[in-house]
Write a protein that holds these residues in place. Structure first.
Motif, PDB file in Angstrom:
ATOM      1  N   ALA A   1      -9.966 122.883  57.640  1.00  0.00           N
ATOM      2  CA  ALA A   1      -8.529 122.664  57.805  1.00  0.00           C
ATOM      3  C   ALA A   1      -7.736 123.347  56.693  1.00  0.00           C
ATOM      4  O   ALA A   1      -6.698 123.969  56.948  1.00  0.00           O
ATOM      5  CB  ALA A   1      -8.233 121.163  57.831  1.00  0.00           C
ATOM      6  N   VAL A   2      -8.229 123.252  55.472  1.00  0.00           N
ATOM      7  CA  VAL A   2      -7.552 123.914  54.351  1.00  0.00           C
ATOM      8  C   VAL A   2      -7.594 125.430  54.526  1.00  0.00           C
ATOM      9  O   VAL A   2      -6.603 126.122  54.289  1.00  0.00           O
ATOM     10  CB  VAL A   2      -8.179 123.483  53.002  1.00  0.00           C
ATOM     11  CG1 VAL A   2      -7.676 124.341  51.856  1.00  0.00           C
ATOM     12  CG2 VAL A   2      -7.879 122.015  52.734  1.00  0.00           C
ATOM     13  N   PHE A   3      -8.725 125.943  54.983  1.00  0.00           N
ATOM     14  CA  PHE A   3      -8.847 127.379  55.235  1.00  0.00           C
ATOM     15  C   PHE A   3      -7.830 127.837  56.281  1.00  0.00           C
ATOM     16  O   PHE A   3      -7.127 128.827  56.097  1.00  0.00           O
ATOM     17  CB  PHE A   3     -10.277 127.705  55.694  1.00  0.00           C
ATOM     18  CG  PHE A   3     -10.462 129.125  56.124  1.00  0.00           C
ATOM     19  CD1 PHE A   3     -10.559 130.141  55.181  1.00  0.00           C
ATOM     20  CD2 PHE A   3     -10.533 129.449  57.464  1.00  0.00           C
ATOM     21  CE1 PHE A   3     -10.714 131.455  55.577  1.00  0.00           C
ATOM     22  CE2 PHE A   3     -10.691 130.766  57.869  1.00  0.00           C
ATOM     23  CZ  PHE A   3     -10.783 131.769  56.924  1.00  0.00           C
ATOM     24  N   LEU A   4      -7.737 127.099  57.396  1.00  0.00           N
ATOM     25  CA  LEU A   4      -6.781 127.463  58.444  1.00  0.00           C
ATOM     26  C   LEU A   4      -5.343 127.365  57.943  1.00  0.00           C
ATOM     27  O   LEU A   4      -4.494 128.210  58.257  1.00  0.00           O
ATOM     28  CB  LEU A   4      -6.983 126.575  59.671  1.00  0.00           C
ATOM     29  CG  LEU A   4      -8.260 126.826  60.458  1.00  0.00           C
ATOM     30  CD1 LEU A   4      -8.485 125.722  61.490  1.00  0.00           C
ATOM     31  CD2 LEU A   4      -8.222 128.195  61.114  1.00  0.00           C
ATOM     32  N   LEU A   5      -5.061 126.337  57.149  1.00  0.00           N
ATOM     33  CA  LEU A   5      -3.719 126.180  56.582  1.00  0.00           C
ATOM     34  C   LEU A   5      -3.373 127.349  55.667  1.00  0.00           C
ATOM     35  O   LEU A   5      -2.281 127.915  55.741  1.00  0.00           O
ATOM     36  CB  LEU A   5      -3.622 124.861  55.825  1.00  0.00           C
ATOM     37  CG  LEU A   5      -2.305 124.582  55.112  1.00  0.00           C
ATOM     38  CD1 LEU A   5      -1.178 124.448  56.118  1.00  0.00           C
ATOM     39  CD2 LEU A   5      -2.426 123.320  54.274  1.00  0.00           C
ATOM     40  N   LEU A   6      -4.314 127.735  54.823  1.00  0.00           N
ATOM     41  CA  LEU A   6      -4.076 128.857  53.914  1.00  0.00           C
ATOM     42  C   LEU A   6      -3.913 130.174  54.665  1.00  0.00           C
ATOM     43  O   LEU A   6      -3.078 131.007  54.307  1.00  0.00           O
ATOM     44  CB  LEU A   6      -5.201 128.963  52.887  1.00  0.00           C
ATOM     45  CG  LEU A   6      -5.234 127.865  51.837  1.00  0.00           C
ATOM     46  CD1 LEU A   6      -6.437 128.035  50.931  1.00  0.00           C
ATOM     47  CD2 LEU A   6      -3.963 127.841  51.026  1.00  0.00           C
ATOM     48  N   ILE A   7      -4.694 130.370  55.714  1.00  0.00           N
ATOM     49  CA  ILE A   7      -4.552 131.575  56.539  1.00  0.00           C
ATOM     50  C   ILE A   7      -3.157 131.600  57.168  1.00  0.00           C
ATOM     51  O   ILE A   7      -2.494 132.641  57.200  1.00  0.00           O
ATOM     52  CB  ILE A   7      -5.651 131.636  57.621  1.00  0.00           C
ATOM     53  CG1 ILE A   7      -7.015 131.872  56.999  1.00  0.00           C
ATOM     54  CG2 ILE A   7      -5.346 132.691  58.675  1.00  0.00           C
ATOM     55  CD1 ILE A   7      -7.178 133.225  56.355  1.00  0.00           C
ATOM     56  N   GLY A   8      -2.704 130.465  57.672  1.00  0.00           N
ATOM     57  CA  GLY A   8      -1.380 130.392  58.278  1.00  0.00           C
ATOM     58  C   GLY A   8      -0.275 130.695  57.279  1.00  0.00           C
ATOM     59  O   GLY A   8       0.637 131.490  57.553  1.00  0.00           O
ATOM     60  N   LYS A   9      -0.334 130.073  56.110  1.00  0.00           N
ATOM     61  CA  LYS A   9       0.694 130.303  55.086  1.00  0.00           C
ATOM     62  C   LYS A   9       0.661 131.750  54.598  1.00  0.00           C
ATOM     63  O   LYS A   9       1.702 132.394  54.475  1.00  0.00           O
ATOM     64  CB  LYS A   9       0.503 129.348  53.904  1.00  0.00           C
ATOM     65  CG  LYS A   9       1.025 127.966  54.150  1.00  0.00           C
ATOM     66  CD  LYS A   9       0.914 127.170  52.873  1.00  0.00           C
ATOM     67  CE  LYS A   9       1.906 126.067  52.777  1.00  0.00           C
ATOM     68  NZ  LYS A   9       3.272 126.363  52.966  1.00  0.00           N
ATOM     69  N   ALA A  10      -0.524 132.267  54.311  1.00  0.00           N
ATOM     70  CA  ALA A  10      -0.637 133.643  53.818  1.00  0.00           C
ATOM     71  C   ALA A  10      -0.138 134.633  54.869  1.00  0.00           C
ATOM     72  O   ALA A  10       0.553 135.605  54.531  1.00  0.00           O
ATOM     73  CB  ALA A  10      -2.085 133.950  53.447  1.00  0.00           C
TER      74      ALA A  10
END
Length: 173
Positions: free
Chosen positions: A98-107
């Protein structure tokens, strides 16, 4: 994870309060607009600086458009799948995923905003000479890249939103 949206115990303006521990604030739309404006200034200035130095400004290739389109499509699919999994089916997702997907989205939102501005700056710098075919092609490809970059921003924001924890964590299996 991004904390949930407005609910019965949350006022619409509650986004001003500090996030709960372990949560992340949603990406600010104002910040994204500021990044686009900064990128446009960078793109326009870069072209003018290269041309004033006697060089030829780079062009945006059609392969760039294909690559950005592919990235946007991947992000849209990831956002849809994540939304279905977390929001609709209320499945648990590993915290690291979930953190990985969140970071991909923000980046993706930030990088897409910057590139959208740079491409728009490129297109704007050639608008004065659009009557000839060379600058017209540069305006078209840079403008298309700017639009596709906005799609990357949109998909990144959708992925970020899909990572929100539902408002009532007790309903989660």
């Amino acid at each position: 994870m991004v904390s949930g949206g407005t609910g019965p115990n949350r006022a619409p303006g509650a986004g001003k309060e500090p996030p709960r521990p372990g949560s992340v604030r949603p990406t600010s739309r104002r910040l994204l607009v500021a990044i686009v404006v900064l990128g446009a200034a960078i793109g326009w200035t870069l072209v003018k600086a290269i041309e004033s130095g006697g060089g030829v400004a780079p062009t945006v290739s059609w392969l760039t458009l294909v690559a950005w389109s592919f990235l946007a499509a991947l992000l849209f699919v990831a956002a849809r799948n994540t939304h279905q999994r977390i929001q609709v089916r209320r499945e648990r997702v590993e915290a690291s995923r979930a953190v990985f997907l969140l970071l991909i989205g923000k980046a993706s939102a930030f990088v897409g905003a910057l590139c959208s501005g740079v491409y728009a700056g490129f297109a704007l710098s050639f608008l004065g000479a659009v009557s000839s075919s060379g600058p017209r092609n540069r305006v078209i490809t840079a403008g298309a890249a700017a639009v596709i970059s906005v799609l990357v921003v949109t998909a990144g924001l959708m992925l970020e939103r899909a990572c929100r924890i539902p408002d009532d964590p007790d309903e989660t299996p």
